[in-house]
Scaffold this active site. Sequence first.
Site, mmCIF file in Angstrom:
data_model
loop_
_atom_site.group_PDB
_atom_site.id
_atom_site.type_symbol
_atom_site.label_atom_id
_atom_site.label_comp_id
_atom_site.label_asym_id
_atom_site.label_seq_id
_atom_site.Cartn_x
_atom_site.Cartn_y
_atom_site.Cartn_z
ATOM 1 N N HIS A 1 0.850 -1.198 0.000
ATOM 2 C CA HIS A 1 0.000 0.000 0.000
ATOM 3 C C HIS A 1 0.879 1.238 0.000
ATOM 4 O O HIS A 1 2.101 1.133 0.070
ATOM 5 C CB HIS A 1 -1.009 -0.024 1.157
ATOM 6 C CG HIS A 1 -0.440 0.055 2.528
ATOM 7 N ND1 HIS A 1 0.377 -0.919 3.069
ATOM 8 C CD2 HIS A 1 -0.554 1.002 3.507
ATOM 9 C CE1 HIS A 1 0.711 -0.589 4.307
ATOM 10 N NE2 HIS A 1 0.161 0.586 4.594
ATOM 11 N N HIS B 1 1.360 3.950 1.978
ATOM 12 C CA HIS B 1 1.887 4.689 3.127
ATOM 13 C C HIS B 1 3.419 4.806 3.050
ATOM 14 O O HIS B 1 4.086 3.861 2.646
ATOM 15 C CB HIS B 1 1.460 4.027 4.439
ATOM 16 C CG HIS B 1 0.024 4.272 4.791
ATOM 17 N ND1 HIS B 1 -0.674 3.505 5.705
ATOM 18 C CD2 HIS B 1 -0.847 5.222 4.347
ATOM 19 C CE1 HIS B 1 -1.913 3.971 5.802
ATOM 20 N NE2 HIS B 1 -2.049 5.003 4.992
ATOM 21 N N ASP C 1 5.750 4.584 5.130
ATOM 22 C CA ASP C 1 6.565 3.554 5.798
ATOM 23 C C ASP C 1 6.490 2.219 5.045
ATOM 24 O O ASP C 1 6.997 1.199 5.528
ATOM 25 C CB ASP C 1 6.178 3.382 7.277
ATOM 26 C CG ASP C 1 4.762 2.871 7.477
ATOM 27 O OD1 ASP C 1 3.836 3.415 6.858
ATOM 28 O OD2 ASP C 1 4.582 1.906 8.261
ATOM 29 N N HIS C 2 5.896 2.233 3.843
ATOM 30 C CA HIS C 2 5.838 1.034 2.991
ATOM 31 C C HIS C 2 6.358 1.294 1.577
ATOM 32 O O HIS C 2 6.773 0.356 0.900
ATOM 33 C CB HIS C 2 4.399 0.484 2.941
ATOM 34 C CG HIS C 2 3.946 0.035 4.291
ATOM 35 N ND1 HIS C 2 3.963 -1.279 4.679
ATOM 36 C CD2 HIS C 2 3.540 0.738 5.372
ATOM 37 C CE1 HIS C 2 3.566 -1.364 5.947
ATOM 38 N NE2 HIS C 2 3.303 -0.147 6.391
ATOM 39 N N HIS D 1 -7.534 -0.697 5.459
ATOM 40 C CA HIS D 1 -6.488 0.185 6.014
ATOM 41 C C HIS D 1 -6.249 1.310 5.001
ATOM 42 O O HIS D 1 -6.249 2.485 5.347
ATOM 43 C CB HIS D 1 -5.239 -0.652 6.249
ATOM 44 C CG HIS D 1 -4.050 0.106 6.763
ATOM 45 N ND1 HIS D 1 -3.993 0.622 8.032
ATOM 46 C CD2 HIS D 1 -2.864 0.434 6.172
ATOM 47 C CE1 HIS D 1 -2.810 1.231 8.201
ATOM 48 N NE2 HIS D 1 -2.120 1.130 7.081
ATOM 49 N N ASP E 1 -0.053 -4.026 6.193
ATOM 50 C CA ASP E 1 -0.752 -3.557 7.389
ATOM 51 C C ASP E 1 -2.204 -4.031 7.420
ATOM 52 O O ASP E 1 -3.042 -3.447 8.113
ATOM 53 C CB ASP E 1 -0.748 -2.015 7.463
ATOM 54 C CG ASP E 1 0.616 -1.444 7.807
ATOM 55 O OD1 ASP E 1 1.535 -2.217 8.099
ATOM 56 O OD2 ASP E 1 0.741 -0.208 7.770
ATOM 57 N N HIS F 1 4.667 -4.793 10.940
ATOM 58 C CA HIS F 1 5.028 -4.072 12.170
ATOM 59 C C HIS F 1 5.166 -5.006 13.370
ATOM 60 O O HIS F 1 4.474 -6.020 13.459
ATOM 61 C CB HIS F 1 3.971 -3.018 12.519
ATOM 62 C CG HIS F 1 3.932 -1.857 11.578
ATOM 63 N ND1 HIS F 1 4.682 -0.718 11.756
ATOM 64 C CD2 HIS F 1 3.216 -1.657 10.440
ATOM 65 C CE1 HIS F 1 4.436 0.137 10.774
ATOM 66 N NE2 HIS F 1 3.552 -0.409 9.957
HETATM 67 FE FE FE Z 1 2.677 0.633 8.193
HETATM 68 ZN ZN ZN Z 2 0.063 1.536 6.636
#
Ligand code: FE
Ligand code: ZN
Length: 253
Positions: free
Chosen positions: A55, A57, A59-60, A113, A132, A170
């Site tokens: 996805h 985001h 942090d991805h 998400h 996530d 995570h």
């Molecule tokens: Fe994440």
């Molecule tokens: Zn995420």
Amino acid sequence: MIEIHQFPCLKDNYGFLAHDPESGTTVAIDTPDGEKYLIEASNRGWTIDEIWNTHWHPDHAGGNELIKKETGCRILGPAGEAEKIPGIDQDLSGGDEIGLGDMKVNIIDVPGHTLGHIAYHIPSAKTAFVGDALFALGCGRVFEGDADMMWKSLSRLKALPADTTIYCAHEYTQANARFALSVDPDNPALTAYAKEVEAKRSRGDWTVPTVLSRELEANPFLRADDADLQAAMGHAGDPVATFAEIRARKDSF
Ligand code: FE
Ligand code: ZN
């Protein structure tokens, strides 16, 4: 057989490199930290050929551009949010099939998400990368979708073979376990799992990956179709309302 190298990234993300020794192919699953991925790959003598994003985001997908610049890799990611995936070359959605060497990889839609979130399932390796969508004893916050959408997504993951190893993005398991016990305190599978998580974390050990069979027994977000949990949440016979109630409680836990 596929080799998976896992390493911590950023505050509480995990990075994953999947390597097929036969073809020499290396895939980065998500890119929380481009520099770290390049170092971890080169330490193994691997070159990143592809990035598979779950996805959009940061942090991805935040390391996509650096890794592409350094390696010329191809970037595959969710069709539903392709415009937000830096450097994307190929759009994927549920039902698509890609490969890792000779291994088939199935794309599963798991929105909720984010609206385009996908998971990567490699049946022959009994492995799924779920980003996530699903966590050990938890699930992603429902930022862009709704409870109905997220429950359908989790139901698709529930339907995978129970011995599938689940790589989630995570290390949230200890907090998830404490919450899970608050909604499902009399579940012996959960009690045992939570105890193990406390012990592992007190040693600094990782709780990821997990195995789907354990999550099916202990993860309350996958158990919204359980009659006892439904009754406890006040929504007998209604998995979506039960899921929504559990998610709402977690959001304010
Ligand atoms: Fe994440
Ligand atoms: Zn995420």
